[in-house]
Each structure stands twice: as C-alpha cells, then as structure tokens.
Design a protein around this motif. Structure first.
Motif, PDB file in Angstrom:
ATOM      1  N   ARG A   1       8.565 -10.913 -11.335  1.00  0.00           N
ATOM      2  CA  ARG A   1       7.975  -9.649 -11.779  1.00  0.00           C
ATOM      3  C   ARG A   1       8.773  -8.439 -11.295  1.00  0.00           C
TER       4      ARG A   1
ATOM      5  N   ILE B   1       5.737  -7.833   3.861  1.00  0.00           N
ATOM      6  CA  ILE B   1       4.990  -6.682   3.329  1.00  0.00           C
ATOM      7  C   ILE B   1       4.320  -7.019   1.995  1.00  0.00           C
TER       8      ILE B   1
ATOM      9  N   ALA C   1       2.169  -8.265  -0.882  1.00  0.00           N
ATOM     10  CA  ALA C   1       0.844  -8.869  -1.026  1.00  0.00           C
ATOM     11  C   ALA C   1       0.147  -8.226  -2.207  1.00  0.00           C
TER      12      ALA C   1
ATOM     13  N   HIS D   1      -7.225  -5.142  11.466  1.00  0.00           N
ATOM     14  CA  HIS D   1      -6.782  -3.978  10.680  1.00  0.00           C
ATOM     15  C   HIS D   1      -7.755  -3.835   9.502  1.00  0.00           C
TER      16      HIS D   1
HETATM   17  N1  NDP Z   1      -1.034  -3.225   7.991  1.00  0.00           N
HETATM   18  C1  NDP Z   1      -0.985  -1.969   7.621  1.00  0.00           C
HETATM   19  O1  NDP Z   1      -1.061  -1.059   8.458  1.00  0.00           O
HETATM   20  C2  NDP Z   1      -0.853  -1.598   6.199  1.00  0.00           C
HETATM   21  C3  NDP Z   1      -0.767  -2.572   5.247  1.00  0.00           C
HETATM   22  N2  NDP Z   1      -0.615  -2.239   3.927  1.00  0.00           N
HETATM   23  C4  NDP Z   1      -0.507  -3.341   2.992  1.00  0.00           C
HETATM   24  O2  NDP Z   1       0.876  -3.551   2.695  1.00  0.00           O
HETATM   25  C5  NDP Z   1       0.990  -4.210   1.444  1.00  0.00           C
HETATM   26  C6  NDP Z   1       2.074  -3.572   0.594  1.00  0.00           C
HETATM   27  O3  NDP Z   1       1.787  -2.221   0.361  1.00  0.00           O
HETATM   28  P1  NDP Z   1       2.718  -1.358  -0.629  1.00  0.00           P
HETATM   29  O4  NDP Z   1       4.146  -1.566  -0.331  1.00  0.00           O
HETATM   30  O5  NDP Z   1       2.182   0.026  -0.629  1.00  0.00           O
HETATM   31  O6  NDP Z   1       2.318  -2.031  -1.984  1.00  0.00           O
HETATM   32  P2  NDP Z   1       3.089  -2.071  -3.405  1.00  0.00           P
HETATM   33  O7  NDP Z   1       2.014  -2.327  -4.378  1.00  0.00           O
HETATM   34  O8  NDP Z   1       3.964  -0.905  -3.563  1.00  0.00           O
HETATM   35  O9  NDP Z   1       4.027  -3.332  -3.231  1.00  0.00           O
HETATM   36  C7  NDP Z   1       3.473  -4.540  -2.946  1.00  0.00           C
HETATM   37  C8  NDP Z   1       4.427  -5.628  -3.323  1.00  0.00           C
HETATM   38  O10 NDP Z   1       3.678  -6.804  -3.127  1.00  0.00           O
HETATM   39  C9  NDP Z   1       4.154  -7.769  -4.004  1.00  0.00           C
HETATM   40  N3  NDP Z   1       3.158  -8.728  -4.502  1.00  0.00           N
HETATM   41  C10 NDP Z   1       3.050  -9.977  -4.019  1.00  0.00           C
HETATM   42  N4  NDP Z   1       2.131 -10.660  -4.683  1.00  0.00           N
HETATM   43  C11 NDP Z   1       1.601  -9.847  -5.608  1.00  0.00           C
HETATM   44  C12 NDP Z   1       0.614 -10.010  -6.599  1.00  0.00           C
HETATM   45  N5  NDP Z   1      -0.051 -11.183  -6.753  1.00  0.00           N
HETATM   46  N6  NDP Z   1       0.331  -8.965  -7.396  1.00  0.00           N
HETATM   47  C13 NDP Z   1       0.984  -7.802  -7.237  1.00  0.00           C
HETATM   48  N7  NDP Z   1       1.942  -7.590  -6.305  1.00  0.00           N
HETATM   49  C14 NDP Z   1       2.248  -8.617  -5.505  1.00  0.00           C
HETATM   50  C15 NDP Z   1       4.845  -7.030  -5.129  1.00  0.00           C
HETATM   51  O11 NDP Z   1       6.183  -7.434  -5.030  1.00  0.00           O
HETATM   52  P3  NDP Z   1       6.727  -8.745  -5.706  1.00  0.00           P
HETATM   53  O12 NDP Z   1       6.317  -8.717  -7.152  1.00  0.00           O
HETATM   54  O13 NDP Z   1       8.163  -8.580  -5.477  1.00  0.00           O
HETATM   55  O14 NDP Z   1       6.138  -9.896  -4.958  1.00  0.00           O
HETATM   56  C16 NDP Z   1       4.813  -5.568  -4.767  1.00  0.00           C
HETATM   57  O15 NDP Z   1       6.064  -4.957  -4.888  1.00  0.00           O
HETATM   58  C17 NDP Z   1      -0.415  -4.178   0.833  1.00  0.00           C
HETATM   59  O16 NDP Z   1      -1.026  -5.431   1.094  1.00  0.00           O
HETATM   60  C18 NDP Z   1      -1.131  -3.113   1.642  1.00  0.00           C
HETATM   61  O17 NDP Z   1      -2.523  -3.304   1.653  1.00  0.00           O
HETATM   62  C19 NDP Z   1      -0.522  -0.938   3.514  1.00  0.00           C
HETATM   63  C20 NDP Z   1      -0.602   0.075   4.429  1.00  0.00           C
HETATM   64  C21 NDP Z   1      -0.818  -0.173   5.843  1.00  0.00           C
END
Ligand code: NDP
Ligand code: OAA
Length: 443
Positions: free
Chosen positions: A141, A183, A185, A283
C-alpha cells in the motif's frame, strides 16, 4: 556520470536466496554481512528491478565519483544514491567514525516517520560521529510513498547517512538491525472495538517479533510506538524469545514531555526546570503522570504548586487527554512531538541519565520493585548508564493517590494481555476490557 543519472535505481520487492544460487559480486555491504558470521550464508537479490547496470568498484567517497553496481540485479539493499559502493573503513581511519549502525523504522511512510527519519539521518540522535543505515519497512500500500521518502533522504545529502533501503518483508528489512523503531500500525477507525484494534495491530507486532527473533542483532533495542503500544510491545517480545525482554520499550516519553510542559506552565517556569517525572502504566487515558515524585528546580512539585486539586484532577486529565485535544485542533494525531519524544527516548538510552534524574519508558515487568503485576509492559522510571540498557529507579514514593491509580492502569493492561493471549502463545484470548479504555488520542 552524474548523480542524476545514477539515482533512479529502485526495486519493489526482494527475495532471499542461498548464497550458492547467487552469481552476485559482493558489495561492501554484502561482505560486511558475511563477516558477521550468519549461520547460513545468504545474499539477497531483488525481483522487479528498475535500474540499469554499470561496472562496480568499492572506493572511498572522499575520492570517488558515485558508481553503479556491476549488475543492479545483484545490488538491491539500497535506494538510489545509497547504492553507491564505498569503503567506510577507509573513512573511519581518518574521521574516527564509529561503525555503521542499522536502524529499522516501520510505518516509514507515515506522519511520525516523516519527522523522525530526518532527525536520525542528521546525527542528532546517535551523534555526529555515528554513520547510520536506515531500513524502511512499509507495505504494498505504501510502497510508492516509501520511495518518495527515500528520495527526500537522498536529496538531503546527510554525510552520516550511508545506506537507505526500503522493503515490505520484515524478515529482509530487520536483518542485523541494532535498533527497531516500530511505528506502523492501523489507526482505530470510527466504531472499531478496541479488542479489534488489539487483534489487528497485535498480528502486525507478532509477525515483527518473529522476524526480529529470526534475523535481527541479538542485542537489538526495540521501541514500539504503534498503538496500543504497551500491549503491542508485549506481543512483540513474546514472539522474540531469543532477544532479551528488557530490550523492548513502549513509547511513553511523549506523555512525560507533555506532563513536564503542563507543570512548567502552571509553575511559571521554563520546562527545563522540571525533572523526575514518571508516567506510570499504559499509554492510554488511564496512564498516571506522577507529580508526587516530580521536581521543579530540584524542589518537590507539591511544594512549588500548592494546588492539590489541580494536580490530582486537572493536571492528570490534561496529560491523559492531551493527544485527543490535539487531534481536535490539528485534525490528526501528534506526529512531530512524537518523533521528538522517540529521539528523547533513544538518547536517554545511549547517554548517561543526569545524576538524580530519570526518564519514563514502557518496559517489561520482571522483578520490579513497585509491586506491579509481572509479565506486562508498564511505564516506569528508568535510569541508564548510556549503554543502551537501563535500571529501574528504586527511590520513588508511591502514596495512596498514586497506588490507587496505578492499580487501574495495571488492571487495564492485564485485561489487554488476556485479550491477546492467542498472539502471545498463552492460550485462548478472553476480552473483558474496561469500557472507558481509550488511547490518548481518542475522545
Ligand atoms: N506511543 C505514542 O506516544 C504515540 C503513538 N502513536 C501511534 O503511532 C502510530 C503511527 O502514527 P502515524 O505515523 O501518525 O500514523 P500514519 O497513519 O501516518 O502512519 C501509520 C503507518 O502505519 C502503517 N499501517 C500498518 N498497518 C496498517 C493498516 N492495517 N492500515 C493502515 N495503515 C497501516 C501504514 O504504513 P504501511 O502501509 O507502510 O504499513 C502507515 O503509513 C499509530 O498507531 C498511532 O496511534 C501516535 C502518537 C503517539
Ligand atoms: O491515539 C493516538 O493515535 C495518538 C496518541 O497516542 C497520542 O497522541 O498520545
């Protein structure tokens, strides 16, 4: 040959082949991989190559014009300009650089990574004498977006960034990784049950745990960011039995930073005066930001902020729900400040903790001194000598207020653990999650 001619060498997927099936001339990287003594010698070659070919040679970039590898079909673990072959050892002699470290970032095409990758490449995380290889994990994707990210990294001309590779298979991307920043998810969509989110994301982290177990460095340090990060980290470590559970972290540093900011605001001081802040637990909105042990200018917070009601109610809730308020304003979840907090979290492990202070991280509870349930990932106060490892801080006071709230966040994590038993090898899952359980970003 110009850089522009050299650059567009990309691939969409690669496979692992036994070394005797490959006719690839070895690049500097391949030789390095062999020297690390893998039990089964392997080199990798790509499917779907889109770059052309030219003679190969290994040379120092100090003197060299970039050269394309002899047979691009045999030179796959790189993106574009990072396909340049070089002899880092020759540079190490003159520049006293450290050995290259391999850092994996999953969800590399996402918002957080878009901030984080450039910080990693700049040297602000691991130091200005630390060359780095970035391994970007994405999916079918996100593949094109990953290429875009790699192009921006190319164009940034970071001297310390020596290798960039992109891939969709964690077994390839995690090979020999020394740091894994997980990261990627799936975000929780409207109407989605938390149990469903735990299951969907848990499967991602179970697979990644298995891949780390199979191919990463035995001393890899793993920071899980993708939510629900504590339980994802538990699933990941349970699927990686050959890597010490102590090496796994769930990111709660953003919550610590948010708590410091709120205390500084209330006390009317700059936030560098706030120390000893612990985030206890999950968290999620049950997390416990600890003002009991926190200090401002070295003085206990309760002596500086004489407003117990504010500390117990407003402060606590503000930190717990900060992510959600930000989403309401900004329309998306915290990305830049999360990337900063990942940097803070790594730096806290690779530099000695300042005397008397500590930092928060979600770590595996195994013989913890606070009486918290064992065998979960719980945010607690940690201290490091700067060697990548940490110790729990013993000299903290847990009063009745903290104890009661710690019990609540602990109960939530125990319930989450039961809900993912099928992913941790502990039998059938049973989901009875507390109804008010939410991620910090949810309202
Ligand atoms: N612990 C913390 O303090 C924090 C945690 N978070 C968490 O970090 C994560 C990433 O955030 P962020 O970078 O803003 O998110 P984005 O939506 O920008 O990116 C998330 C990435 O996750 C991947 N992904 C994996 N599986 C799926 C799926 N089934 N459906 C859609 N996307 C998927 C996608 O990449 P690909 O398609 O390449 O797999 C996507 O690029 C989230 O889980 C968020 O809740 C956010 C802020 C603070
Ligand atoms: O819920 C989210 O995705 C965002 C998050 O974790 C936070 O802001 O702390």
């Amino acid at each position: 040959m110009s850089l522009a001619e050299f650059s567009p060498c990309s691939y969409s997927r690669y496979q692992t082949l036994p070394s005797n099936l490959s006719s690839a001339p070895l690049t500097a990287f391949h030789v390095h991989a062999f020297k690390r003594g893998r039990s089964k010698l392997q080199v990798r070659r790509p499917l779907n190559i889109t770059c052309s070919v030219a003679p190969s040679q290994v040379q120092s970039p100090a003197t060299a014009v970039p050269v394309r590898p002899a047979d691009a079909a045999n030179k796959q673990e790189c993106y574009g300009v990072f396909c340049t072959t070089y002899d880092l050892k020759a540079e190490e002699k003159t520049k006293t650089w450290k050995s290259l470290i391999r850092v994996v970032v999953s969800g590399a095409a996402g918002m957080i990574s878009n901030h984080l990758l450039f910080k990693l490449a700049s040297g602000e995380v691991f130091g200005q004498d630390q060359p780095i290889a970035l391994r970007l994990l994405g999916s079918e994707r996100s593949y094109q977006a990953l290429e875009g990210v790699a192009m921006e990294l190319e164009d940034s001309l970071y001297p310390l960034l020596r290798e960039v590779s992109i891939g969709v298979n964690p077994y390839d991307v995690f090979e020999d990784a020394e740091w894994a920043l997980l990261i990627g998810a799936k975000p929780r969509g409207p109407g989605m049950e938390r149990a469903a989110l735990l299951d969907i994301n848990g499967q991602i982290f179970a697979e990644q745990g298995k891949a780390l177990n199979a191919v990463a460095s035995r001393s890899v340090k793993v920071i899980v960011v993708g939510n629900p990060c504590n339980t994802n980290a538990l699933i990941c470590l349970k699927n990686a039995p050959n890597i010490p559970a102590k090496n796994f972290h769930a990111l709660t540093r953003l919550d610590e930073n948010r708590a410091k900011c709120q205390l500084a605001l209330k006390a009317g001081v700059f936030y560098d005066k706030v120390s000893n802040v612990t985030i206890w637990g999950n968290h999620s909105t049950t997390q416990v930001p600890d003002f009991v042990n926190a200090k401002i200018n070295g003085v206990p917070v309760k002596k500086v902020i004489n407003d117990t009601k504010w500390l117990e109610q407003e402060f606590t809730e503000r930190v717990q729900k900060r992510g959600g308020v930000l989403i309401q304003k900004w329309g998306r979840s915290s990305a830049a400040s999360t990337a900063v907090s990942i940097v803070d979290g790594i730096r806290s492990l690779v530099t000695p903790t300042p005397e008397g202070d500590w930092f928060s991280s979600g770590v595996y509870t195994n013989g913890n001194p606070y009486g918290i349930e064992e065998d979960i990932v719980f945010s607690m106060p940690c201290r490091s000598k700067g060697d990548g490892d940490y110790e729990l801080v013993k000299e903290v006071v847990i009063d009745d207020f903290l104890r009661e709230r710690i019990k609540k966040t602990e109960a939530e994590l125990i319930a989450e653990k039961r809900c993912v038993a099928h992913l941790t090898g502990e039998g059938n899952a049973f989901c009875d999650l507390p109804e008010d359980t939410m991620l910090p970003g949810e309202q």
